[in-house]
Design an enzyme around this catalytic site. Structure first.
Site, PDB file in Angstrom:
ATOM      1  N   ASP A 143     -13.155   0.069  -3.398  1.00 48.44           N
ATOM      2  CA  ASP A 143     -12.172   1.140  -3.294  1.00 48.44           C
ATOM      3  C   ASP A 143     -12.738   2.301  -2.466  1.00 48.44           C
ATOM      4  N   CYS A 197       5.190 -16.031  -3.626  1.00 48.81           N
ATOM      5  CA  CYS A 197       6.218 -15.116  -4.128  1.00 48.81           C
ATOM      6  C   CYS A 197       7.592 -15.786  -4.023  1.00 48.81           C
ATOM      7  N   CYS A 200      11.355 -14.435  -5.139  1.00 48.42           N
ATOM      8  CA  CYS A 200      11.210 -13.382  -6.156  1.00 48.42           C
ATOM      9  C   CYS A 200      11.067 -12.021  -5.481  1.00 48.42           C
ATOM     10  N   CYS A 203       9.162  -7.149  -8.403  1.00 46.76           N
ATOM     11  CA  CYS A 203       8.365  -5.917  -8.313  1.00 46.76           C
ATOM     12  C   CYS A 203       9.131  -4.831  -7.556  1.00 46.76           C
ATOM     13  N   CYS A 207      10.477  -1.208  -9.523  1.00 40.99           N
ATOM     14  CA  CYS A 207       9.750   0.026  -9.177  1.00 40.99           C
ATOM     15  C   CYS A 207      10.623   1.253  -9.452  1.00 40.99           C
ATOM     16  N   CYS A 223       5.038   6.477  -4.718  1.00 38.02           N
ATOM     17  CA  CYS A 223       4.423   5.662  -5.786  1.00 38.02           C
ATOM     18  C   CYS A 223       3.862   6.577  -6.886  1.00 38.02           C
ATOM     19  N   CYS A 250       0.451   3.645 -12.629  1.00 42.82           N
ATOM     20  CA  CYS A 250       1.678   2.939 -13.000  1.00 42.82           C
ATOM     21  C   CYS A 250       1.391   1.450 -12.897  1.00 42.82           C
ATOM     22  N   CYS A 253       5.088  -2.661 -11.389  1.00 45.37           N
ATOM     23  CA  CYS A 253       5.273  -3.763 -10.436  1.00 45.37           C
ATOM     24  C   CYS A 253       4.376  -4.944 -10.788  1.00 45.37           C
ATOM     25  N   CYS A 257       5.591  -8.991 -12.794  1.00 40.77           N
ATOM     26  CA  CYS A 257       5.269 -10.126 -11.917  1.00 40.77           C
ATOM     27  C   CYS A 257       5.001 -11.387 -12.740  1.00 40.77           C
TER      28      CYS A 257
HETATM   29  C1  B12 Z   1      -4.589   3.786  -0.652  1.00 36.13           C
HETATM   30  C2  B12 Z   1      -4.568   2.911  -1.874  1.00 36.13           C
HETATM   31  C3  B12 Z   1      -3.517   3.077  -2.761  1.00 36.13           C
HETATM   32  C4  B12 Z   1      -2.290   3.908  -2.416  1.00 36.13           C
HETATM   33  C5  B12 Z   1      -1.399   3.098  -1.438  1.00 36.13           C
HETATM   34  C6  B12 Z   1      -1.145   1.668  -1.910  1.00 36.13           C
HETATM   35  C7  B12 Z   1      -0.800   0.692  -0.822  1.00 36.13           C
HETATM   36  N1  B12 Z   1      -0.103  -0.346  -1.217  1.00 36.13           N
HETATM   37  O1  B12 Z   1      -1.161   0.859   0.325  1.00 36.13           O
HETATM   38  C8  B12 Z   1      -1.700   4.184  -3.836  1.00 36.13           C
HETATM   39  C9  B12 Z   1      -2.280   5.483  -4.386  1.00 36.13           C
HETATM   40  C10 B12 Z   1      -0.175   4.259  -3.913  1.00 36.13           C
HETATM   41  C11 B12 Z   1      -2.299   3.015  -4.623  1.00 36.13           C
HETATM   42  C12 B12 Z   1      -1.738   2.527  -5.795  1.00 36.13           C
HETATM   43  C13 B12 Z   1      -2.267   1.452  -6.517  1.00 36.13           C
HETATM   44  N2  B12 Z   1      -3.444   0.840  -6.308  1.00 36.13           N
HETATM   45 CO1  B12 Z   1      -4.512   1.167  -4.748  1.00 36.13          CO
HETATM   46  N3  B12 Z   1      -5.655   1.279  -3.205  1.00 36.13           N
HETATM   47  C14 B12 Z   1      -5.580   1.962  -2.106  1.00 36.13           C
HETATM   48  C15 B12 Z   1      -6.740   1.606  -1.172  1.00 36.13           C
HETATM   49  C16 B12 Z   1      -7.785   2.740  -1.241  1.00 36.13           C
HETATM   50  C17 B12 Z   1      -6.342   1.365   0.284  1.00 36.13           C
HETATM   51  C18 B12 Z   1      -5.081   0.479   0.466  1.00 36.13           C
HETATM   52  C19 B12 Z   1      -4.648   0.490   1.910  1.00 36.13           C
HETATM   53  O2  B12 Z   1      -5.458   0.292   2.795  1.00 36.13           O
HETATM   54  N4  B12 Z   1      -3.372   0.801   2.161  1.00 36.13           N
HETATM   55  C20 B12 Z   1      -2.915   0.942   3.519  1.00 36.13           C
HETATM   56  C21 B12 Z   1      -1.890  -0.088   3.912  1.00 36.13           C
HETATM   57  C22 B12 Z   1      -1.635   0.020   5.416  1.00 36.13           C
HETATM   58  O3  B12 Z   1      -2.454  -1.342   3.695  1.00 36.13           O
HETATM   59  P1  B12 Z   1      -1.606  -2.620   3.336  1.00 36.13           P
HETATM   60  O4  B12 Z   1      -0.692  -2.374   2.189  1.00 36.13           O
HETATM   61  O5  B12 Z   1      -2.645  -3.661   3.181  1.00 36.13           O
HETATM   62  O6  B12 Z   1      -0.714  -2.887   4.635  1.00 36.13           O
HETATM   63  C23 B12 Z   1      -0.804  -4.057   5.432  1.00 36.13           C
HETATM   64  C24 B12 Z   1       0.542  -4.779   5.581  1.00 36.13           C
HETATM   65  O7  B12 Z   1       1.304  -4.718   4.376  1.00 36.13           O
HETATM   66  C25 B12 Z   1       1.186  -4.179   6.769  1.00 36.13           C
HETATM   67  N5  B12 Z   1       2.023  -2.950   6.615  1.00 36.13           N
HETATM   68  C26 B12 Z   1       1.981  -2.036   5.623  1.00 36.13           C
HETATM   69  N6  B12 Z   1       2.862  -1.059   5.835  1.00 36.13           N
HETATM   70  C27 B12 Z   1       3.485  -1.328   7.018  1.00 36.13           C
HETATM   71  C28 B12 Z   1       4.514  -0.640   7.689  1.00 36.13           C
HETATM   72  C29 B12 Z   1       5.018  -1.165   8.876  1.00 36.13           C
HETATM   73  C30 B12 Z   1       6.120  -0.433   9.508  1.00 36.13           C
HETATM   74  C31 B12 Z   1       4.468  -2.388   9.400  1.00 36.13           C
HETATM   75  C32 B12 Z   1       4.963  -2.951  10.630  1.00 36.13           C
HETATM   76  C33 B12 Z   1       3.447  -3.060   8.720  1.00 36.13           C
HETATM   77  C34 B12 Z   1       2.960  -2.533   7.532  1.00 36.13           C
HETATM   78  O8  B12 Z   1       0.102  -3.870   7.586  1.00 36.13           O
HETATM   79  C35 B12 Z   1      -1.073  -3.543   6.840  1.00 36.13           C
HETATM   80  C36 B12 Z   1      -2.287  -4.142   7.453  1.00 36.13           C
HETATM   81  O9  B12 Z   1      -2.290  -5.543   7.337  1.00 36.13           O
HETATM   82  C37 B12 Z   1      -7.256   0.264  -1.811  1.00 36.13           C
HETATM   83  C38 B12 Z   1      -8.771   0.050  -1.718  1.00 36.13           C
HETATM   84  C39 B12 Z   1      -9.165  -0.233  -0.294  1.00 36.13           C
HETATM   85  N7  B12 Z   1     -10.130   0.491   0.217  1.00 36.13           N
HETATM   86  O10 B12 Z   1      -8.595  -1.117   0.344  1.00 36.13           O
HETATM   87  C40 B12 Z   1      -6.773   0.363  -3.289  1.00 36.13           C
HETATM   88  C41 B12 Z   1      -6.294  -0.905  -3.969  1.00 36.13           C
HETATM   89  C42 B12 Z   1      -5.341  -1.625  -3.040  1.00 36.13           C
HETATM   90  N8  B12 Z   1      -5.498  -0.394  -5.146  1.00 36.13           N
HETATM   91  C43 B12 Z   1      -5.625  -1.086  -6.175  1.00 36.13           C
HETATM   92  C44 B12 Z   1      -4.879  -0.844  -7.372  1.00 36.13           C
HETATM   93  C45 B12 Z   1      -5.335  -1.566  -8.632  1.00 36.13           C
HETATM   94  C46 B12 Z   1      -3.773   0.026  -7.358  1.00 36.13           C
HETATM   95  C47 B12 Z   1      -2.720   0.220  -8.481  1.00 36.13           C
HETATM   96  C48 B12 Z   1      -2.329  -1.070  -9.195  1.00 36.13           C
HETATM   97  C49 B12 Z   1      -3.287   1.261  -9.501  1.00 36.13           C
HETATM   98  C50 B12 Z   1      -2.342   1.638 -10.642  1.00 36.13           C
HETATM   99  N9  B12 Z   1      -2.187   0.786 -11.666  1.00 36.13           N
HETATM  100  O11 B12 Z   1      -1.780   2.703 -10.630  1.00 36.13           O
HETATM  101  C51 B12 Z   1      -1.534   0.849  -7.694  1.00 36.13           C
HETATM  102  C52 B12 Z   1      -0.543  -0.221  -7.186  1.00 36.13           C
HETATM  103  C53 B12 Z   1       0.527   0.299  -6.251  1.00 36.13           C
HETATM  104  C54 B12 Z   1       0.935  -0.726  -5.194  1.00 36.13           C
HETATM  105  N10 B12 Z   1       2.032  -1.422  -5.405  1.00 36.13           N
HETATM  106  O12 B12 Z   1       0.229  -0.858  -4.184  1.00 36.13           O
HETATM  107  C55 B12 Z   1      -6.568  -2.281  -5.997  1.00 36.13           C
HETATM  108  C56 B12 Z   1      -5.751  -3.567  -5.850  1.00 36.13           C
HETATM  109  C57 B12 Z   1      -6.388  -4.830  -6.416  1.00 36.13           C
HETATM  110  C58 B12 Z   1      -5.514  -6.029  -6.125  1.00 36.13           C
HETATM  111  N11 B12 Z   1      -5.332  -6.902  -7.072  1.00 36.13           N
HETATM  112  O13 B12 Z   1      -5.003  -6.173  -5.050  1.00 36.13           O
HETATM  113  C59 B12 Z   1      -7.355  -1.856  -4.671  1.00 36.13           C
HETATM  114  C60 B12 Z   1      -7.752  -3.001  -3.758  1.00 36.13           C
HETATM  115  C61 B12 Z   1      -8.604  -1.096  -5.160  1.00 36.13           C
HETATM  116  C62 B12 Z   1      -9.718  -2.019  -5.629  1.00 36.13           C
HETATM  117  N12 B12 Z   1     -10.883  -1.964  -5.018  1.00 36.13           N
HETATM  118  O14 B12 Z   1      -9.577  -2.819  -6.530  1.00 36.13           O
HETATM  119  N13 B12 Z   1      -3.362   2.518  -4.026  1.00 36.13           N
HETATM  120  S1  SF4 Z   2       6.914  -9.798  -8.719  1.00 37.97           S
HETATM  121 FE1  SF4 Z   2       5.075 -10.967  -8.128  1.00 37.97          FE
HETATM  122  S2  SF4 Z   2       5.851 -12.953  -7.449  1.00 37.97           S
HETATM  123 FE2  SF4 Z   2       7.595 -11.544  -7.507  1.00 37.97          FE
HETATM  124  S3  SF4 Z   2       7.688 -10.762  -5.390  1.00 37.97           S
HETATM  125 FE3  SF4 Z   2       6.492  -9.302  -6.574  1.00 37.97          FE
HETATM  126  S4  SF4 Z   2       4.386  -9.940  -6.241  1.00 37.97           S
HETATM  127 FE4  SF4 Z   2       5.674 -11.666  -5.630  1.00 37.97          FE
HETATM  128  S1  SF4 Z   3       2.739   1.275  -9.098  1.00 41.69           S
HETATM  129 FE1  SF4 Z   3       4.749   1.841  -9.995  1.00 41.69          FE
HETATM  130  S2  SF4 Z   3       5.609   3.370  -8.588  1.00 41.69           S
HETATM  131 FE2  SF4 Z   3       3.896   2.352  -7.497  1.00 41.69          FE
HETATM  132  S3  SF4 Z   3       4.848   0.660  -6.360  1.00 41.69           S
HETATM  133 FE3  SF4 Z   3       4.249  -0.206  -8.347  1.00 41.69          FE
HETATM  134  S4  SF4 Z   3       6.066   0.059  -9.671  1.00 41.69           S
HETATM  135 FE4  SF4 Z   3       6.342   1.385  -7.885  1.00 41.69          FE
END
Ligand code: B12
Ligand code: SF4
Ligand code: SF4
Length: 359
Positions: A143, A197, A200, A203, A207, A223, A250, A253, A257
């Site tokens: 992280d 997925c 489905c 999630c 949300c 979020c 939170c 999501c 799942c």
């Molecule tokens: C920033 C961050 C957050 C942010 C943003 C989350 C997010 N989804 O990006 C916030 C604060 C919201 C967050 C929340 C949570 N997080 Co967090 N977070 C991070 C962190 C530090 C970076 C993630 C990141 O790089 N995001 C940036 C986006 C760009 O990355 P991406 O989603 O992979 O996007 C890719 C594609 O989807 C696509 N894409 C995305 N957006 C877009 C938009 C367009 C227009 C296009 C074309 C493409 C595109 O391109 C990207 C590159 O391939 C990581 C740790 C790390 N250093 O990686 C932990 C991490 C992802 N989090 C983690 C966890 C546990 C959580 C939570 C569950 C915590 C909680 N219970 O509250 C929640 C879940 C929310 C969710 N649904 O994601 C774990 C996930 C473990 C796992 N099983 O995957 C991580 C890996 C930390 C860890 N070391 O364990 N998190």
């Molecule tokens: S709830 Fe789980 S299986 Fe369903 S779309 Fe989301 S990540 Fe995929």
């Molecule tokens: S952690 Fe909660 S608020 Fe964030 S994407 Fe998942 S369901 Fe939505």
């Protein structure tokens, strides 16, 4: 340095298991295919105030630029459900949402700070590897801002990316942390798995704030995890009612799942829930002074947000509970902090007490 992956990786898996990790993978360092998505995400402003997300530019997606000499990345999964997690735990967690006076702390944050746990154990794993192959250049991450952890995990076969963007596995759902060791030693990459997925989108539907704006796209600014943990200032008013009684992170999501019926309990005591953080009344937590907050959260991840943000989050939840129940004890608790020294807390308390929000 060249070593035989076919011999070393199974050994690493064995050591990792002894250290509490459940799965090990190996990724290469060419993440260029992920760069456009990362840049788009930043360009849309989805990172909100997480300026560190933009600060490192494309070094996030380029391990060899971040740590010169890196040629391979070991990825590690650590399950975090507490050891005492009962079957059907998702329903137990969802039920908390039906009790508005109760505070919900996300499951991952109820025990010891995972940064500390993973970092120390990844370091130990590196030492075990060095013991077998001799000294090598490495750096551990978990992280840590500049690393695309989920993408490295996906590539190395830890799981696929769910529509909520988390890494998801058929054996372990998504209730796990990720960590990495960047290495200057070439290991053969392990293969990705297919996505499951299908049609489905539970999630996305569940949300509360509609933060998953499209499959694999999270607008962090919406979020609840971002709003309660990462965001420093006032929480946007239109999102406050949607937070319900979630005061730190939170899980919705993930709770919904279907693959999380395979989520596994940790083998370590570190993530066991601390009593004051589970099933507690909002009123009790709101009464904590700073010294109590620091004592109760010592060694845990919540400490990082500080007492002020803690009170801000609870004030929102108390306002939501007051609206849902009309319970005068909640109003009384809020009034105790109507003149709080923090303007941020005062403003959220005032919002929570607003008459027009009453049913
Ligand atoms: C920033 C961050 C957050 C942010 C943003 C989350 C997010 N989804 O990006 C916030 C604060 C919201 C967050 C929340 C949570 N997080 Co967090 N977070 C991070 C962190 C530090 C970076 C993630 C990141 O790089 N995001 C940036 C986006 C760009 O990355 P991406 O989603 O992979 O996007 C890719 C594609 O989807 C696509 N894409 C995305 N957006 C877009 C938009 C367009 C227009 C296009 C074309 C493409 C595109 O391109 C990207 C590159 O391939 C990581 C740790 C790390 N250093 O990686 C932990 C991490 C992802 N989090 C983690 C966890 C546990 C959580 C939570 C569950 C915590 C909680 N219970 O509250 C929640 C879940 C929310 C969710 N649904 O994601 C774990 C996930 C473990 C796992 N099983 O995957 C991580 C890996 C930390 C860890 N070391 O364990 N998190
Ligand atoms: S709830 Fe789980 S299986 Fe369903 S779309 Fe989301 S990540 Fe995929
Ligand atoms: S952690 Fe909660 S608020 Fe964030 S994407 Fe998942 S369901 Fe939505």
């Amino acid at each position: 340095m060249m070593v035989s992956s076919s011999q070393l990786v199974p050994q690493i898996r064995g050591w990792a298991r002894e250290l509490g990790f459940s799965q090990i993978g190996v990724a290469g360092v060419d993440l260029s295919a992920a760069e456009p998505g990362l840049m788009q995400w930043l360009a849309e402003g989805f990172h909100g105030e997480m300026h560190y997300m933009a600060a490192h530019g494309l070094r996030r997606a380029r391990p060899a630029e971040l740590v010169p000499g890196t040629v391979s990345v070991i990825t590690a999964r650590m399950d975090y459900l507490p050891r005492a997690t009962p079957p059907g735990w998702q329903a137990v967690e969802f039920d908390r949402l039906t009790r508005p006076r109760e505070a919900i702390v996300s499951v991952y944050a109820r025990g010891r700070d995972y940064h500390k746990v993973l970092r120390a154990r990844l370091q130990k794993l590196s030492e075990r590897i060095a013991g077998a192959v001799g000294p090598f250049g490495h750096r551990v991450f978990t992280d840590s801002a500049p690393v695309l952890e989920a993408e490295l995990a996906r590539r190395s076969g830890q799981g696929w990316r769910g529509k909520h963007t988390l890494v998801l596995s058929r054996e372990a759902g998504s209730m796990f942390f990720l960590g990495e060791i960047y290495l200057d030693m070439a290991l053969a990459p392990t293969q990705p798995v297919t996505a499951h997925c299908g049609s489905c989108q539970a999630c996305m539907d569940v949300c509360p704030t509609q933060a998953i704006i499209a499959p694999h796209r999270v607008d962090a600014r919406r979020c609840i995890s971002y709003l309660t943990i990462e965001h420093a200032g006032p929480i946007p008013e239109e999102l406050r009612p949607l937070m319900g009684n979630r005061i730190y992170g939170c899980d919705d999501c993930q709770l919904v799942c279907p693959w999380n019926k395979y989520a596994q309990a940790s083998s370590l005591p570190d993530f066991d829930a601390r009593a004051p953080l589970v099933g507690q009344q909002l009123v009790q937590l709101f009464a904590w002074d700073e010294a109590t907050f620091l004592r109760q959260t010592e060694g845990g991840p919540i400490r990082r947000i500080g007492h002020e943000r803690w009170l801000r989050n609870i004030a929102v939840a108390l306002g939501n509970a007051l609206r849902a129940t009309g319970d005068e004890r909640l109003r009384a608790a809020l009034l105790t902090r109507a003149d709080d020294p923090s303007a941020l807390v005062r403003e959220h308390v005032a919002w929570a007490l607003l008459e027009e929000k009453r049913p």
